[in-house]
Enzyme design. Sequence first.
Site, short mmCIF file in Angstrom:
data_model
loop_
_atom_site.label_atom_id
_atom_site.label_comp_id
_atom_site.label_asym_id
_atom_site.label_seq_id
_atom_site.Cartn_x
_atom_site.Cartn_y
_atom_site.Cartn_z
N TYR A 50 -8.80 5.92 13.16
CA TYR A 50 -8.56 5.57 14.73
C TYR A 50 -7.29 5.27 15.00
CZ TYR A 50 -8.64 0.88 12.45
OH TYR A 50 -8.47 -0.34 11.86
N GLU A 78 0.83 -1.19 0.29
CA GLU A 78 0.13 0.11 0.17
C GLU A 78 0.90 1.20 0.01
OE1 GLU A 78 -3.32 1.88 3.08
OE2 GLU A 78 -2.29 0.07 3.61
N LYS A 96 -9.27 2.62 -2.72
CA LYS A 96 -9.46 2.18 -1.27
C LYS A 96 -11.04 2.61 -0.88
CE LYS A 96 -7.24 1.60 3.39
NZ LYS A 96 -6.07 2.09 4.07
N CYS A 118 -5.74 -2.79 2.28
CA CYS A 118 -5.60 -3.06 3.67
C CYS A 118 -7.02 -2.82 4.39
CB CYS A 118 -4.78 -1.89 4.17
SG CYS A 118 -3.95 -2.14 5.70
N GLU A 172 7.15 5.07 33.67
CA GLU A 172 7.43 6.15 34.06
C GLU A 172 6.96 7.54 33.34
OE1 GLU A 172 12.04 4.56 34.90
OE2 GLU A 172 11.67 5.77 33.18
N ASP A 221 16.66 -0.23 32.25
CA ASP A 221 16.18 0.79 31.23
C ASP A 221 17.27 1.00 30.09
OD1 ASP A 221 13.40 0.95 32.14
OD2 ASP A 221 14.16 2.40 33.48
N SER A 250 0.23 -2.33 7.09
CA SER A 250 -0.54 -2.55 8.47
C SER A 250 0.62 -2.46 9.56
CB SER A 250 -1.11 -4.03 8.50
OG SER A 250 -1.66 -4.32 9.58
N LYS A 295 3.93 16.64 29.86
CA LYS A 295 5.32 16.29 30.00
C LYS A 295 5.47 15.17 28.77
CE LYS A 295 7.17 16.00 34.56
NZ LYS A 295 7.92 15.20 35.58
N LEU A 323 24.55 5.54 30.44
CA LEU A 323 24.40 4.33 31.07
C LEU A 323 24.31 4.64 32.39
CD1 LEU A 323 26.92 2.08 29.06
CD2 LEU A 323 24.33 2.13 28.76
N SER A 324 23.31 4.16 33.26
CA SER A 324 23.18 4.45 34.66
C SER A 324 23.48 3.26 35.49
CB SER A 324 21.74 5.03 34.98
OG SER A 324 20.89 3.60 34.53
#
Length: 567
Positions: free
Chosen positions: A115, A42, A109, A145, A417, A311, A172, A527, A306-307
């Site tokens: 949505y 598509e 189409k 599609c 978070e 994560d 898709s 945020k 890099l902590s």
Amino acid sequence: MVRVAMAQVNPTVGDLDANVGLSVDAIRRAESSGAQIVALPELMITGYPPEDLLLRDAFVDANRRALEEVARATGEVMAVVGFVDASHAARYNAAAICSRGEVIAVYHKHLLPNYGVFDERRYFTPGKGHVLLEAGETTIGVCVCEDAWSPDGPVVAQGRAGAQVIVIINASPFHRAKLEERTEMLADRARRAGASIVYVNTVGGQDELVFDGGSMVLSGEGELLARLPQFDDAFATVDVPPGKADRRTDPSVRRLTVELAPRSGRETYDDIAPGLDDEEEVYRALVLGLRDYARKNGFRDAVLGLSGGIDSSLTAAIAADALGAEHVVGVAMPSEFSTSHSLEDALQLADNLGITCHQIPIKRAYSAYLDMLDDTFPTEPMSVAEENLQARIRGNILMFISNRFGHLVLVTGNKSEAAVGYATLYGDMAGGFGVLKDLLKRDVYALARWRNRDGAVIPESVLSKAPSAELRHDQKDEDSLPPYEVLDAILELYVEGDRSLADIVAAGYDPAVVEEVLRLVDRSEYKRRQAPPGIKVTAKAFGRDRRLPITNRWREGPAAGEEREAT
């Protein structure tokens, strides 16, 4: 039998020349493989989704010229190619049927999704009518599609009008478990239409979306005959048996007599690529999404903090797999509040992955800020302001490296978070791309364990220690948040399931905890609106999927009117 080539390829939005090249290459390959029809995805010419590029006449005109170039490359093998058609003020999401150097028919189409991540009604006009290709003893239909997703939509209508093979071209997007959902849906449509279905999906990353391919062929009885793998470019030629659809009179159907090339005697594809388990499917989506975001936007290298936490460790592993370890730079930025084991974990991770890791302590910068501010804002007991200051110093260091060397800054925060605002604007939220943006904390752990399936790349100590931002002494995430197993369950119900406060409480969760979580989610929209883009892997991601006003006084619980926390 009709021999159809499925070209599961990775176009780039707006790169019309490259997309034409991919299309022509697929046509040439179909010719050499003895195919009679080749199907491309598509909006193959423009890439999907082109969004407001569709409002530019010059772009739409260029896409039509590009289609003509593709059509000129066709010979006896017929090509079904997605493009944008236009007539006066209308735009159509269209499939061009090309043969012997020209466009012989166009299908518009019918069903325009509007949505989730889709905005097709903003750009396109719904199509009307159908085109059926009468190829000797076989009648072939073409759809696009969303036309397949309605139980009584265009695919079934074409079957009832006599189509025995229906080619559906698609873009898709991926989310978890969608391959199984698609396969079951297409089996139902094939049975309803009485027609075999050739479903060709695009593959690759486009901003926050990942397209996973998984193109497939199903018989008129709904039997899965062939399926291509997910997340990889693929090409296969399949012998498709005609269904047994009955031909009925339908005035909306245009019938076009065509001559297909003879089938050659070459081998055809009948493999069924297995579905992936949940962790591998999501992990591969993240790798592909990051790789294509970097590649298509001109980034060779990425940098991240890099902590020593879960994560950043998972983000680094995905980055190394996506870009190559030699193209990933980690930066450990310990403060006076960082534990020694966190630094050790960060260095061990970098060594395990083979990525570069720099150590840049932030204690001097943090002290300088406090000294500079002390005359105007005398020292008080430590607060969130001092915590966030550390995060912003780290963000500045990463952005300096990005500016100096052109690296893409990867944000390491997760969906849990982001949901409750447990992140610092212009600090740990500063960057260009959020790899884990749509993963709840529990999923981060699950993927990290999956990545370690053949050996501990992510140190075991990272997986076993309590999560902490380490912005003050002996800090733990659960000092500010419910346990993640509780938080994530509530978030899944509220964010992804749109369940009400009453529904969540009825599911067995503490009313006070639910009210607090919903309050945090609702007041953190400002945020999230400022966060970088990130890869969608669930049915409802923040951003394109979930659009709520920032200024919003509606609350389900008694927390209405409370002031937002410091940022």
